[in-house]
Design a protein around this motif. Structure first.
Motif, short mmCIF file in Angstrom:
data_model
loop_
_atom_site.label_atom_id
_atom_site.label_comp_id
_atom_site.label_asym_id
_atom_site.label_seq_id
_atom_site.Cartn_x
_atom_site.Cartn_y
_atom_site.Cartn_z
N GLU A 71 0.84 -1.22 0.00
CA GLU A 71 0.00 0.00 0.00
C GLU A 71 0.87 1.26 0.00
O GLU A 71 0.45 2.30 -0.50
N LEU A 72 2.08 1.15 0.52
CA LEU A 72 2.98 2.31 0.47
C LEU A 72 3.54 2.46 -0.94
O LEU A 72 3.56 3.56 -1.51
N LEU A 73 3.97 1.36 -1.53
CA LEU A 73 4.55 1.41 -2.89
C LEU A 73 3.52 1.89 -3.92
O LEU A 73 3.89 2.49 -4.93
N ALA A 86 8.85 2.88 11.29
CA ALA A 86 9.87 3.29 10.32
C ALA A 86 9.24 3.59 8.96
O ALA A 86 9.55 4.60 8.31
N PHE A 87 8.33 2.71 8.52
CA PHE A 87 7.66 2.94 7.23
C PHE A 87 6.73 4.16 7.32
O PHE A 87 6.52 4.85 6.33
N LYS A 88 6.21 4.38 8.51
CA LYS A 88 5.37 5.57 8.71
C LYS A 88 6.20 6.84 8.48
O LYS A 88 5.74 7.79 7.86
N PHE A 89 7.44 6.80 8.98
CA PHE A 89 8.33 7.94 8.79
C PHE A 89 8.67 8.12 7.30
O PHE A 89 8.62 9.23 6.77
N CYS A 90 8.95 6.98 6.63
CA CYS A 90 9.26 7.05 5.19
C CYS A 90 8.08 7.68 4.44
O CYS A 90 8.25 8.57 3.60
N GLU A 91 6.89 7.19 4.74
CA GLU A 91 5.69 7.68 4.05
C GLU A 91 5.48 9.17 4.32
O GLU A 91 5.16 9.93 3.41
N TYR A 92 5.69 9.57 5.56
CA TYR A 92 5.47 10.97 5.96
C TYR A 92 6.37 11.91 5.15
O TYR A 92 5.92 12.90 4.59
N VAL A 93 7.65 11.55 5.10
CA VAL A 93 8.62 12.46 4.43
C VAL A 93 8.49 12.37 2.92
O VAL A 93 8.56 13.38 2.21
N LEU A 94 8.28 11.14 2.42
CA LEU A 94 8.32 10.94 0.96
C LEU A 94 6.92 11.03 0.34
O LEU A 94 6.51 10.16 -0.41
N GLY A 95 6.20 12.03 0.65
CA GLY A 95 4.93 12.30 -0.03
C GLY A 95 3.73 12.41 0.89
O GLY A 95 2.77 13.11 0.57
N GLY A 96 3.75 11.72 2.02
CA GLY A 96 2.61 11.74 2.94
C GLY A 96 2.30 13.15 3.42
O GLY A 96 1.13 13.55 3.51
N ASN A 97 3.33 13.88 3.73
CA ASN A 97 3.17 15.30 4.06
C ASN A 97 3.76 16.10 2.89
O ASN A 97 4.99 16.25 2.79
N PHE A 134 13.38 15.80 -7.84
CA PHE A 134 11.98 15.82 -8.29
C PHE A 134 11.20 14.62 -7.76
O PHE A 134 11.76 13.55 -7.51
N SER A 135 9.89 14.85 -7.62
CA SER A 135 9.05 13.85 -6.96
C SER A 135 8.84 12.60 -7.81
O SER A 135 8.90 12.66 -9.04
N VAL A 136 8.61 11.49 -7.12
CA VAL A 136 8.31 10.24 -7.81
C VAL A 136 6.95 9.70 -7.35
O VAL A 136 6.63 8.54 -7.58
N THR A 137 6.18 10.54 -6.68
CA THR A 137 4.86 10.12 -6.24
C THR A 137 3.87 10.21 -7.40
O THR A 137 4.08 10.99 -8.33
N LYS A 138 2.81 9.38 -7.34
CA LYS A 138 1.83 9.40 -8.43
C LYS A 138 1.18 10.77 -8.53
O LYS A 138 0.84 11.24 -9.61
N THR A 139 0.99 11.41 -7.37
CA THR A 139 0.52 12.80 -7.38
C THR A 139 1.78 13.68 -7.29
O THR A 139 2.40 13.74 -6.24
N PRO A 140 2.18 14.30 -8.41
CA PRO A 140 3.45 15.02 -8.39
C PRO A 140 3.47 16.17 -7.38
O PRO A 140 2.46 16.84 -7.16
N VAL A 141 4.61 16.36 -6.76
CA VAL A 141 4.81 17.48 -5.84
C VAL A 141 5.81 18.42 -6.51
O VAL A 141 6.90 18.00 -6.89
#
Lengths: 286, 452
Positions: free
Chosen positions: B142-144, B348-359, B373-380
């Motif tokens: 779900e994170l990936l 730990a994954f919560k922290f990854c998610e938070y920094v890498l797109g979650g926030n 540059f962002s690699v999230t499906k919703t570009p930042v």
């Protein structure tokens, strides 16, 4: 009584066993494996690592570089160290001051002094800036980026760092030579050179042995200055055996192979040291 | 006789200190322990994640996670602290402890920590270790799912890396005033134009190119390799990595050899002290006007844009022309990894998610710091300075190709091989015979590849 005294050695023996003997035995065992340093699994590969070393050109170059640094630094720190110790022995009141000054580089952190030297030797560093300031800009050179200069720079830094230590070893040895021997030599008409050649040198042979062995061992294990100043470069030009061991172990994940190189280095150092001891024994006077 | 024996033994003992470092008592036991732990922790995580989380929350104690980071001109201590402060304030009960990765090689730092049993819980730059079984934990699907499909990688079917960002690689930064003074009105578009620009600058008394050496091994060839060599290789061979790994191509290939010979032909234009400069020193020397051009990574764009000492308007950037006219560029994907030894993987994954797109604000802050540059499906996205804007605009009309040495996953070259080539490239830069150097690459790659 004898049995009780042996008990006093037990704590030291235990510490030595845990911190030295077990890891050494571990390294010997690892040298016969292909362990990558990470995985749980590894295979025993017999003497393969030792055979591979024979065709490893990079290792051959590292051995050559190490021997070069060892020869230059060991000879220089011992000759200069003895010379300065002789001078300091006559300096009387200022002996302690000079001894402290010369010894200072040895007690500083090697990594810290390497960064200081980096600032001095960089192309736009202190040395070239001073040369330019005094109108000698044409003498400015790249002391780190040029292969020939880089190895010279490593030697200069190492001589500067180790000289004080060896000077102190020699000074301590010289100060144990009985004055009467010099007086007898003077009475017999001996000059300064003859006093040095026939009294000082034979009497300090044990000190020379320790100093030479220490310098050889230190330089054969040279790593930190090379790591900070040149990172073994340019290319492989300043890569030492210890640098190679670390690269193989942690850069290439070949801990088994790097252990084999470490065992090889251990044998070389041990052989050189034993040879030196034998030679010194012959020259020593009782 | 006894005295002699004691002396010899002492001598052997002193020499023995040489190999004590390599005799890691963990060779068998701890490695097995790690494997056991990894099996146990994987089971714990996959079987009962909710239970673990409940246990973490109900314990009432703060969870402390260690996070391995590195510092550069852009990624400063303040940047990391800002991220930590934001996360801790939004996630009470989880503390982040920074572990600074020192030295020039982050993979080596992490390997040393792993060998010593001190692996940080969350790692930036974990790629080198990711192919080794049991080092990093598998990332929850779900994170990936939040990241672009192209950025998700696997090793033998296992997805152990969290996509962090993509970084554009090299362009040539140039000093506008020196160009104008040398009568150069347009940036070069072809190899011949580039060498003509170098000649003009040299004739006017300027040093055309800034280079890097010293202990920054990675940086000597970085600009030319990612900007020119990679472009030539991927234009000639679209499946370069796979072809090399399958033995269809050799490192002695003519395209590579010729491109590196072209690099050697440029050495006369480089600053004389290049090989003694670190990357930071070289950047500073370039910005102060010691050289007119500097082939460097995208991270230099925000460095110039944010400089308080120099005006960004004094600098520009252009795509480095290639000898054959190939027009491609590459990006380096970057990842984070959660160590298998981490006791609080969920946090730990919560922290990854938070920094890498979650926030999105924190992700934007993280990306902006180094111009990535962002690699999230919703570009930042974020507002870019003039040099970075020009950098991105220059990419128009160029084709994106993988970066050979940084490819992650099953087409990656073996661990240690890039370092080997970097040493060899330093030799080439300082005048070694190109073909002789390249003739050793195939054997070294096979030797390293044989090490699993």
């Amino acid at each position: 009584m004898k049995k009780k005294s042996i008990l006093f050695t037990v704590p030291a023996f235990l510490i030595y066993t845990v911190l030295m003997i077990i890891p050494i035995a571990g390294a010997f065992l690892l040298s016969f494996t292909d362990w990558n340093g990470i995985s749980a699994a590894y295979n025993t590969v017999g003497f393969k690592n030792y055979v591979d070393m024979l065709s490893d050109e990079r290792l051959r170059n590292a051995i050559f570089v190490t021997l070069k640094i060892t020869a230059v630094v060991a000879v220089t720190v011992n000759v200069l160290g003895l010379f300065i110790a002789m001078l300091l022995n006559r300096a009387k009141r200022l002996t302690n001051v000079f001894r402290s000054i010369f010894f200072l580089p040895y007690v500083l952190s090697t990594v810290a002094i390497s960064f200081i030297w980096l600032a001095i030797l960089s192309y736009t560093g202190v040395l070239n800036s001073l040369l330019e300031m005094f109108g000698m800009g044409n003498l400015a050179a790249d002391y780190i980026g040029n292969a020939k200069n880089a190895i010279r720079s490593i030697c200069v830094i190492e001589i500067w760092r180790m000289l004080g230590f060896h000077m102190v070893l020699y000074l301590a040895s010289i100060q144990t030579v009985p004055r009467e021997l010099y007086e007898a030599c003077i009475m017999d008409g001996g000059n300064r050179w003859q006093q040095f050649r026939y009294i000082t040198i034979p009497m300090i042979i044990p000190g020379i042995t320790i100093s030479v062995i220490m310098s050889i061992m230190t330089e054969m294990k040279q790593y930190d200055i090379v790591k900070v100043i040149t990172n073994g470069g340019p290319g492989y030009s300043t890569e030492t055996v210890t640098y190679n061991i670390v690269t193989q172990a942690f850069g290439n994940n070949m801990l088994g192979y790097s252990s084999a190189i470490a065992v090889f280095l251990f044998l070389i150092i041990a052989a050189v040291s034993i040879l030196q001891l034998q030679l010194s024994k012959k020259l020593e006077v009782s | 006789m006894k005295k002699k024996l004691v002396s010899m033994l002492l001598c052997m003992a002193m020499a023995a200190t040489m190999i004590t470092g390599c005799g890691d008592k963990k060779a068998g036991d701890d490695a097995a322990d790690t494997a056991d732990q990894s099996v146990q922790s994987t089971q714990t995580e996959t079987a009962k994640p909710q239970e673990t989380a409940a246990k973490e929350e109900s314990s009432g104690d703060d969870i402390t996670l260690t996070w391995a980071v590195f510092e550069t001109d852009n990624y400063t201590a303040e940047v990391w602290q800002h991220i930590i402060d934001a996360f801790e304030s939004d996630n009470p009960g989880i503390k982040i402890e920074k572990v600074l990765m020192t030295g020039d090689s982050r993979p080596q730092f992490l390997k040393t920590m792993l060998s010593a049993g001190n692996m940080p819980d969350i790692n930036i730059d974990p790629v080198d270790l990711a192919s080794t079984e049991g080092v990093y934990a598998e990332v929850p699907e779900e994170l990936l799912a939040k990241y672009e499909d192209s950025s998700v990688v696997s090793f033998d079917g296992k997805k152990t890396l969290v996509p962090a960002y993509k970084a554009y690689r090299t362009q040539v930064y140039y000093n506008k005033a020196q160009f104008a003074d040398a009568g150069i009105t347009e940036t070069p578009k072809t190899w011949d134009e580039f060498t003509a620009v170098c000649d003009k600058l040299q004739a006017k008394g300027y040093t055309p190119l800034m280079g890097v050496g010293a202990s920054d091994l990675w940086a000597t060839a970085f600009g030319y390799w990612t900007g020119v060599v990679n472009s030539e290789l991927y234009s000639a061979y679209p499946n370069f990595n796979r072809d090399i790994l399958d033995g269809k191509l050799s490192w002695t290939d003519k395209v590579l050899s010729d491109t590196l010979k072209s690099w050697q032909s440029l050495t006369k234009y480089y600053h004389k002290g290049s090989m003694s400069f670190s990357n930071t020193q070289a950047t500073s020397e370039f910005m102060s006007g010691s050289a007119a051009m500097f082939m460097d990574g995208a991270w230099s764009a925000p460095t110039i844009d944010n400089s308080t000492e120099y005006s960004a308007d004094d600098f520009g950037t252009f795509m480095m022309p290639t000898p054959s006219g190939a027009k491609t560029y590459c990006t380096m994907p970057q990842y984070w990894g959660v160590a298998e030894t981490c006791k609080n993987k969920e946090a730990a994954f919560k922290f990854c998610e938070y920094v890498l797109g979650g926030n999105p604000d924190i992700y934007k802050y993280y990306l902006q710091a180094d111009g990535t540059f962002s690699v999230t499906k919703t570009p930042v996205t974020y507002d870019m300075g003039p040099v970075q804007t020009e950098f991105i605009k220059n990419l128009e009309g160029y084709e994106l190709v993988p970066e050979a040495m940084k490819l992650v996953g099953d087409d990656a070259f073996p661990t240690g091989f890039e370092d080997y080539t970097l040493k060899s490239l330093q030799n080439i830069f300082t005048g070694a015979d190109v073909d002789k150097e390249l003739s050793t690459w195939d054997a070294e790659m096979q030797r390293l590849g044989a090490q699993k």
